[in-house]
Motif scaffolding. Structure first.
Motif, short mmCIF file in Angstrom:
data_model
loop_
_atom_site.label_atom_id
_atom_site.label_comp_id
_atom_site.label_asym_id
_atom_site.label_seq_id
_atom_site.Cartn_x
_atom_site.Cartn_y
_atom_site.Cartn_z
N THR A 107 0.81 -1.22 0.00
CA THR A 107 0.00 0.00 0.00
C THR A 107 0.85 1.27 0.00
O THR A 107 0.32 2.35 -0.25
CB THR A 107 -0.93 0.05 1.23
OG1 THR A 107 -0.14 0.14 2.43
CG2 THR A 107 -1.82 -1.18 1.29
N GLY A 108 2.14 1.15 0.27
CA GLY A 108 2.98 2.34 0.38
C GLY A 108 2.98 3.19 -0.89
O GLY A 108 2.75 4.40 -0.85
N ALA A 109 3.24 2.55 -2.03
CA ALA A 109 3.31 3.29 -3.29
C ALA A 109 1.97 3.93 -3.66
O ALA A 109 1.93 5.11 -4.03
CB ALA A 109 3.82 2.38 -4.41
N PRO A 110 0.83 3.20 -3.59
CA PRO A 110 -0.44 3.86 -3.88
C PRO A 110 -0.75 5.02 -2.96
O PRO A 110 -1.35 6.02 -3.38
CB PRO A 110 -1.47 2.73 -3.72
CG PRO A 110 -0.70 1.48 -3.94
CD PRO A 110 0.65 1.75 -3.38
N LEU A 111 -0.36 4.93 -1.69
CA LEU A 111 -0.63 6.02 -0.75
C LEU A 111 0.20 7.25 -1.09
O LEU A 111 -0.30 8.38 -0.98
CB LEU A 111 -0.36 5.56 0.68
CG LEU A 111 -1.41 4.63 1.28
CD1 LEU A 111 -0.95 4.09 2.63
CD2 LEU A 111 -2.74 5.33 1.42
N TRP A 169 14.29 4.91 -7.04
CA TRP A 169 13.60 3.76 -7.59
C TRP A 169 12.09 3.87 -7.37
O TRP A 169 11.31 3.63 -8.30
CB TRP A 169 14.14 2.49 -6.95
CG TRP A 169 13.37 1.25 -7.24
CD1 TRP A 169 12.53 0.57 -6.41
CD2 TRP A 169 13.37 0.52 -8.48
NE1 TRP A 169 12.00 -0.53 -7.04
CE2 TRP A 169 12.50 -0.58 -8.31
CE3 TRP A 169 14.00 0.69 -9.71
CZ2 TRP A 169 12.26 -1.50 -9.32
CZ3 TRP A 169 13.76 -0.23 -10.72
CH2 TRP A 169 12.91 -1.31 -10.52
N GLU A 170 11.68 4.22 -6.17
CA GLU A 170 10.25 4.30 -5.89
C GLU A 170 9.57 5.36 -6.74
O GLU A 170 8.44 5.16 -7.22
CB GLU A 170 10.04 4.57 -4.40
CG GLU A 170 10.36 3.35 -3.55
CD GLU A 170 10.56 3.68 -2.09
OE1 GLU A 170 10.27 4.84 -1.70
OE2 GLU A 170 11.01 2.80 -1.34
N THR A 171 10.25 6.49 -6.96
CA THR A 171 9.69 7.52 -7.82
C THR A 171 9.55 7.03 -9.25
O THR A 171 8.52 7.26 -9.91
CB THR A 171 10.57 8.78 -7.79
OG1 THR A 171 10.66 9.27 -6.45
CG2 THR A 171 9.99 9.88 -8.68
N ALA A 172 10.57 6.33 -9.73
CA ALA A 172 10.52 5.79 -11.09
C ALA A 172 9.35 4.84 -11.26
O ALA A 172 8.60 4.90 -12.25
CB ALA A 172 11.84 5.08 -11.42
N VAL A 173 9.15 3.96 -10.30
CA VAL A 173 8.07 2.99 -10.38
C VAL A 173 6.71 3.68 -10.32
O VAL A 173 5.80 3.38 -11.10
CB VAL A 173 8.19 1.95 -9.24
CG1 VAL A 173 6.98 1.02 -9.22
CG2 VAL A 173 9.47 1.13 -9.42
N GLN A 174 6.56 4.61 -9.41
CA GLN A 174 5.27 5.30 -9.26
C GLN A 174 4.90 6.11 -10.49
O GLN A 174 3.71 6.28 -10.80
CB GLN A 174 5.32 6.20 -8.02
CG GLN A 174 5.34 5.42 -6.72
CD GLN A 174 5.83 6.25 -5.55
OE1 GLN A 174 5.87 7.48 -5.61
NE2 GLN A 174 6.20 5.60 -4.46
#
Length: 420
Positions: A137-141, A338-343
């Motif tokens: 749920t971290g990325a969607p939030l 990485w998280e920004t790229a994925v989101q």
């Protein structure tokens, strides 16, 4: 990346946006996440000392740790489906309350003075299962509480918070264990989950409607999103190799430090410098805007091969410690980038499922490293598993530079950004 049909294309600086922490919803989410990270960071030392004190058995400790990890590995794909199909905020809030209850139960067991192993193990099973649904749920939030152009700043802030809690959490946990007892560390963690849940009730999250489908179809669609992105699945191989290598280092490193590099104090300094490096890497990531973020982040992650090789030699303690600090800085840099790229690249309706595969491979690699490292060291000496791990992490992370999608990722975003 090219704008999808119907997306608005604007110049990056056309509309100045406030820092995400100045926006109410992300600020509330950030505060709750930071508190729960701090509570969690205090737990490993407390759990290990408490179980060993109560049972005197390392096998009992291994059982408790396995009870926390195995449910996550089994349920993460389902957690990803739930995170996309249902409201991510509600899932995160519910799992926070579940983990609050489990940690409170463990704390009460320890404070009673007569803890029961099966109760602690059962609590860890339930907490691990809740974690499998909470992690995706971290990325969607994040994506649902900030504008697309602010994703990097939001992830950088979360990365800095995570690094800081990794630095301060063990100190907090150790202090609680030595002063008031390990049980209070679990009570603190339970309180952090309760506060996080309370804050989430006030967070407004933009949600993308997802068509109703079968569980099998949802799982298949999530895997399809992973498989069709060569930059993603090849990077996951590198990340998995990193986690396996980290398990090898953390298993064999202490004995080498104690026997050949100056004693227990050397290992303590080794870990402390690594935590500082992690924080510094996160701080750099907050300001850096690499043209090819996935490539640069993976190359930075490859530096983990350095301390593995130096421990295998072994090199002088100051050199090995410095190399570990650099390697951890590479990890600190990678996480928000990485998280920004994925989101930004993955459709919002599939984001939880895609990130669940990242968590799954990362978590699965560490137990494998923990098991194989001592067996290989007993058969051939610690140098062999350390060097094998160095080749694996260096080769897999550097090898992503050969992947066209990794090299190209980010080049299309230099002149445009997508606005949701």
């Amino acid at each position: 990346m090219p704008a999808a049909p119907g997306d608005a294309v604007v110049a990056p600086d056309a509309v100045p946006l406030p820092h995400p922490l100045r926006t109410r919803d992300f600020r509330l989410f950030f505060a709750g996440r930071t508190l729960s990270l701090l509570g969690d960071a205090a737990i490993p030392a407390a759990l290990a000392l408490a179980v060993l004190k109560a049972t005197g058995s390392t096998s009992a400790l291994a059982l408790v740790l396995a009870c926390a990890v195995v449910p996550k590995l089994l349920l993460l794909p389902l957690g990803g489906v739930a995170g996309d199909r249902f409201d991510a905020r509600t899932i995160a809030l519910t799992t926070d309350l579940v983990r609050c209850a489990t940690q409170l139960l463990v704390g009460a067991q320890l404070l009673s003075g007569h803890p029961t192993l099966w109760v602690i193990a059962a609590a860890e099973v339930v907490g691990g299962a809740a974690g499998a649904f909470a992690m995706p749920t971290g990325a969607p939030l994040v994506k649902g509480t900030v504008a697309t152009a602010s994703l990097h700043a939001a992830n950088a802030a979360l990365g800095i918070a995570q690094s800081a809690t990794r630095l301060g959490g063990p100190l907090l946990g150790g202090t609680l264990v030595l002063t008031v007892g390990a049980g209070w560390a679990f009570v603190l963690d339970a309180a952090s989950f309760a506060v996080s849940a309370a804050l989430l009730t006030a967070v407004r999250v933009v949600r993308v409607p997802v068509p109703r489908s079968t569980l099998r179809a949802d799982l298949r669609e999530g895997w399809q999103e992973v498989r069709t992105r060569d930059w993603y699945w090849t990077s996951l191989i590198g990340h998995s190799a990193w986690n396996g290598a980290a398990a090898v280092l953390l298993t064999l490193g202490p004995a080498i430090a104690v026997a050949q590099l100056g004693g227990e104090a050397t290992w303590v300094v080794f870990l402390w410098v690594g935590s500082v490096g992690l924080l510094l890497g996160s701080l750099v990531a907050g300001r850096a805007r690499p043209r090819r973020p996935v490539l640069v982040a993976n190359l930075g992650l490859a530096t983990y091969a350095l301390p593995l090789v130096l421990l295998a030699l072994p090199a002088p303690a100051p050199v090995t410690i410095a190399a570990y600090g650099i390697a951890q800085a590479g990890l600190g840099f990678l996480s928000p980038v990485w998280e920004t790229a994925v989101q930004r690249a993955v459709p919002a309706h599939a984001l939880a499922r895609v990130t669940s595969y990242d968590w799954l491979l990362s978590l699965a690699a560490m137990p494998l490293g923990y098991v194989l490292a001592p067996l290989a060291a007993a058969a051939w000496g610690p140098e062999v598993p350390l060097l094998v791990a160095a080749v694996a992490v260096g080769g897999c992370c550097l090898g992503t530079a050969l992947v066209p999608g990794v090299r190209r990722f980010g080049a299309e975003e230099r002149s445009t950004v997508r606005a949701d």
